[in-house]
Each structure stands twice: as structure tokens, then as C-alpha cells.
Write a protein that holds these residues in place. Structure first.
Motif, PDB file in Angstrom:
ATOM      1  N   UNK A 130      92.303  13.534  65.361  1.00 59.33           N
ATOM      2  CA  UNK A 130      92.866  12.699  66.564  1.00 59.33           C
ATOM      3  C   UNK A 130      91.937  11.445  67.064  1.00 59.33           C
ATOM      4  N   UNK A 131      92.675  10.385  67.342  1.00 60.86           N
ATOM      5  CA  UNK A 131      91.810   9.105  67.578  1.00 60.86           C
ATOM      6  C   UNK A 131      90.835   9.422  68.781  1.00 60.86           C
ATOM      7  N   UNK A 132      91.422  10.130  70.019  1.00 59.81           N
ATOM      8  CA  UNK A 132      90.358  10.027  71.158  1.00 59.81           C
ATOM      9  C   UNK A 132      89.410  11.634  71.010  1.00 59.81           C
ATOM     10  N   UNK A 133      89.414  12.195  69.802  1.00 58.61           N
ATOM     11  CA  UNK A 133      88.467  13.219  69.711  1.00 58.61           C
ATOM     12  C   UNK A 133      88.988  14.464  70.385  1.00 58.61           C
ATOM     13  N   UNK A 137      92.442  16.048  72.349  1.00 58.89           N
ATOM     14  CA  UNK A 137      93.154  17.261  71.748  1.00 58.89           C
ATOM     15  C   UNK A 137      93.333  18.195  73.105  1.00 58.89           C
ATOM     16  N   UNK A 138      92.465  17.966  73.986  1.00 59.80           N
ATOM     17  CA  UNK A 138      92.426  18.905  75.404  1.00 59.80           C
ATOM     18  C   UNK A 138      93.642  18.324  76.097  1.00 59.80           C
ATOM     19  N   UNK A 139      93.903  16.993  76.219  1.00 58.36           N
ATOM     20  CA  UNK A 139      94.899  16.410  76.812  1.00 58.36           C
ATOM     21  C   UNK A 139      96.231  16.854  76.381  1.00 58.36           C
ATOM     22  N   UNK A 140      96.409  16.863  74.977  1.00 62.20           N
ATOM     23  CA  UNK A 140      97.673  17.154  74.249  1.00 62.20           C
ATOM     24  C   UNK A 140      97.865  18.592  74.536  1.00 62.20           C
ATOM     25  N   UNK A 141      96.866  19.353  74.398  1.00 67.37           N
ATOM     26  CA  UNK A 141      97.228  20.869  74.452  1.00 67.37           C
ATOM     27  C   UNK A 141      97.816  21.262  75.806  1.00 67.37           C
ATOM     28  N   UNK A 247      83.626  14.156  80.774  1.00 64.51           N
ATOM     29  CA  UNK A 247      84.834  13.637  80.764  1.00 64.51           C
ATOM     30  C   UNK A 247      85.897  14.882  80.160  1.00 64.51           C
ATOM     31  N   UNK A 248      85.163  15.493  79.226  1.00 64.81           N
ATOM     32  CA  UNK A 248      86.083  16.724  78.488  1.00 64.81           C
ATOM     33  C   UNK A 248      86.058  17.833  79.555  1.00 64.81           C
ATOM     34  N   UNK A 249      84.791  18.202  80.166  1.00 59.81           N
ATOM     35  CA  UNK A 249      84.754  19.047  81.104  1.00 59.81           C
ATOM     36  C   UNK A 249      85.684  19.089  82.329  1.00 59.81           C
TER      37      UNK A 249
END
Length: 327
Positions: A130-133, A137-141, A247-249
Motif C-alpha cells: 500500500x502506498x501509505x504504508x 492499511x489501518x485507515x482502510x481496515x 500518526x498511526x497510533x
């Protein structure tokens, strides 16, 4: 990377580390993936709409379909399917959540039942591609199942209003028709939430699961230095000063309130107002709309699905926070 699992992309090709083959594999082309997914979804929608149109217009087929639906319900496939989905989701979580090394035969056999995990992003494209790492993937899930729920609402409401207008718009008021459409949509919401809550929750707790490694220190230094990396993505260093990690957290925290916390609350909010009707075995619109949650339980245990969901979320999600080797 710290475990030699980061792939070289200097030649312009995007690669992901295939754990089963223990080597880097070229990612599928985004255009091809999007095209195949779009064609598959469009074809499925066209087939469903075509069959529905034929069945509705033919009274014999409609009667046969209703008879088949009654027979299907008599076999109680829904409770069995719920048990199978829950069991396979927990079985698939064993290697990654509990750090258990299993033989290759395990993965070969379990690939047949991978659909039960509803980790849809793994079917479409590997997460590392995925381009955004990992953040993307968290956003899509967390977002795609919600969009699926929202997409069902206008479709079902359109069908309800079409049937209302076909009957001359006289048997019910517009408000009653709208309310009836919402009740008919609720079972789909509950089913989608049931299928996705475990797999989504498992990914949402990953930002707090990391591995620490000793790094080389300057000669003469007396203190050992360690760096921590996310287990699911060794490109992300666990550091509050790391913008990618923070940002991931933060994104995961947002979806934690929506999925592992919000879905059980949703179940409670739709069950609690109907508890007296369920206990007295009344057949009201609310009882029928929430039957997915309580049909297979005795009335006094109408809330049991909430406990089962909490158990699943803990086993495949919260347990990710436990340090490896301690379980």
C-alpha cells in the motif's frame, strides 16, 4: 531492517516480504488490482440485481424462494456460521498474536478457510504494498467496513420506498415506511459488524506491539542502546518523536473507539430497548431486527452475544499487547 525483512526498492519495483516463502516478492500492479476488484464487485451486483428482478416478477419463483428461505432457516445455518467464523478468526490469530511457530502444513491447510477472517485487505493487496504504508492499511481496515454499511442503507431504503410506491403509497405513511426501512437495514449492520470486528480490532492494537533490538553504541559507551520497531512493519520506529508512529497510533485510537468499543455498545443499544419483548417472546419489529444477536440463545441470556464478542476482541485484539513469550 532489524530482521532482514525489508525489501530493496532501488530498482523502482515495489516489493513485500513473503513470510511463507521467506523472500521478497514483487507487489501486484495497483491498476490491475483495482480493475479486478471493480469487475468482480460490479459483476456480483449485476447478478444479484438480475436474480432479484426475475424472482420478484415471477410469482412462482417468488413463492419458491420464500419456501427455500423458510427451509434454510429451519436448519439454523446462521448460528453455525457464526460459530465457524469466530473459531477460524481466533485460530488464524494464533501465530501472529501469540508468537507461536507452526509448521508450513498449517498455513497450507488454513488457506482454504482464510475467507473466514474477513481480512479483506490481505486478499486484495499485501499491506506492505500500500502506498501509505501501515497507516493507510489501518485507515482502510477501519473505514471500508463502515462504508459498506453506509452503502447498504440507501440501497435497502430505495427498495422499501419502491415497494411502498408500487402499492400506491397508501398502506403506510412516509414516516412509517422510513422507520420500517431502517429496521430492515439493521440486521445487515449487525452482521457486517460481527464479521469484521475481530479482524479490524486485531490490526488496531498493533501500534502498541513492538520488538526491541540492541544497536551498536559508540566505543567506550557504558550504556546499551535499544531501538523498538512495530512488529507488523519494521520500517516504523516506536518513538513519540517519530511523526509516522504517532500518526498511526492516533488513527488506531480513533478506530478503537469505533470498533472494539463502539460495536459492543451498538449491540447493547439495540438489545436493551427490546429486552422485555425478548424475555416475553413477543414478535415485534425490534425483536425481529435484532434476532441475529439473540435468536439462538434462551431469552434470559439475550445479552450473551455481547460477552462472546468481548471474548473474541480480547483473544485476537487485546492480547496483541501482551509481550511475546509471556503467554
Amino acid at each position: 531492517g532489524p530482521l532482514c525483512q525489508l525489501c530493496n526498492t532501488s530498482d523502482g519495483e515495489t516489493r513485500f516480504f513473503n513470510e511463507q516463502q521467506a523472500r521478497c516478492t514483487v507487489c501486484p500492479k495497483a491498476r490491475e488490482v483495482v480493475t479486478y476488484v471493480a469487475l468482480g464487485v460490479s459483476g456480483l451486483v449485476i447478478i444479484i440485481l438480475s436474480i432479484s428482478a426475475v424472482v420478484v416478477r415471477n410469482k412462482n419463483l417468488l413463492a419458491g424462494f420464500q419456501s427455500f428461505r423458510l427451509k434454510w432457516a429451519s436448519f439454523a445455518f446462521v448460528p453455525k456460521a457464526k460459530i465457524l467464523i469466530a473459531v477460524f478468526q481466533m485460530i488464524f490469530a494464533i501465530p501472529s498474536v501469540y508468537d507461536v511457530q507452526l509448521p508450513p502444513e498449517y498455513y497450507e491447510w488454513m488457506e482454504v478457510f482464510a475467507f473466514a477472517t474477513f481480512e479483506w485487505d490481505q486478499f486484495v493487496v499485501p499491506g506492505s504494498c500500500l502506498p501509505g504504508g501501515f497507516r493507510f492499511r489501518v485507515l482502510l481496515r477501519g473505514l471500508v467496513p463502515l462504508l459498506l454499511m453506509l452503502a447498504i442503507l440507501p440501497i435497502n431504503m430505495s427498495v422499501v420506498f419502491f415497494n411502498w410506491c408500487r402499492k400506491g403509497c397508501r398502506d403506510k405513511s412516509c414516516f412509517d415506511t422510513l422507520w420500517n426501512g431502517l429496521f430492515q437495514t439493521l440486521p445487515y449492520f449487525l452482521f457486517i459488524a460481527f464479521c469484521f470486528v475481530a479482524s479490524v480490532s486485531s490490526g488496531l492494537f498493533q501500534p502498541w506491539s513492538y520488538d526491541s533490538f540492541d544497536v551498536e553504541t559508540p566505543e567506550g559507551s557504558l550504556e546499551a542502546t535499544q531501538l523498538s520497531y512495530l512488529r507488523v512493519d519494521y520500517q516504523i520506529v516506536v518513538d513519540n518523536d517519530n511523526e509516522m508512529y504517532t500518526s498511526v497510533r492516533e488513527l488506531s485510537l480513533l478506530f478503537i473507539f469505533i470498533w472494539p468499543i463502539g460495536v459492543p455498545l451498538l449491540y447493547l443499544l439495540v438489545l436493551w430497548p427490546n429486552r422485555y419483548d425478548i424475555l416475553q417472546r413477543h414478535s415485534t419489529a425490534g425483536v425481529r431486527a435484532t434476532a441475529f444477536l439473540h435468536r439462538e440463545y434462551e431469552p434470559q441470556f439475550f445479552y450473551w452475544e455481547l460477552l462472546e464478542m468481548a471474548r473474541r476482541v480480547v483473544l485476537v485484539g487485546v492480547m496483541v499487547l501482551v509481550m511475546r513469550g509471556s503467554v
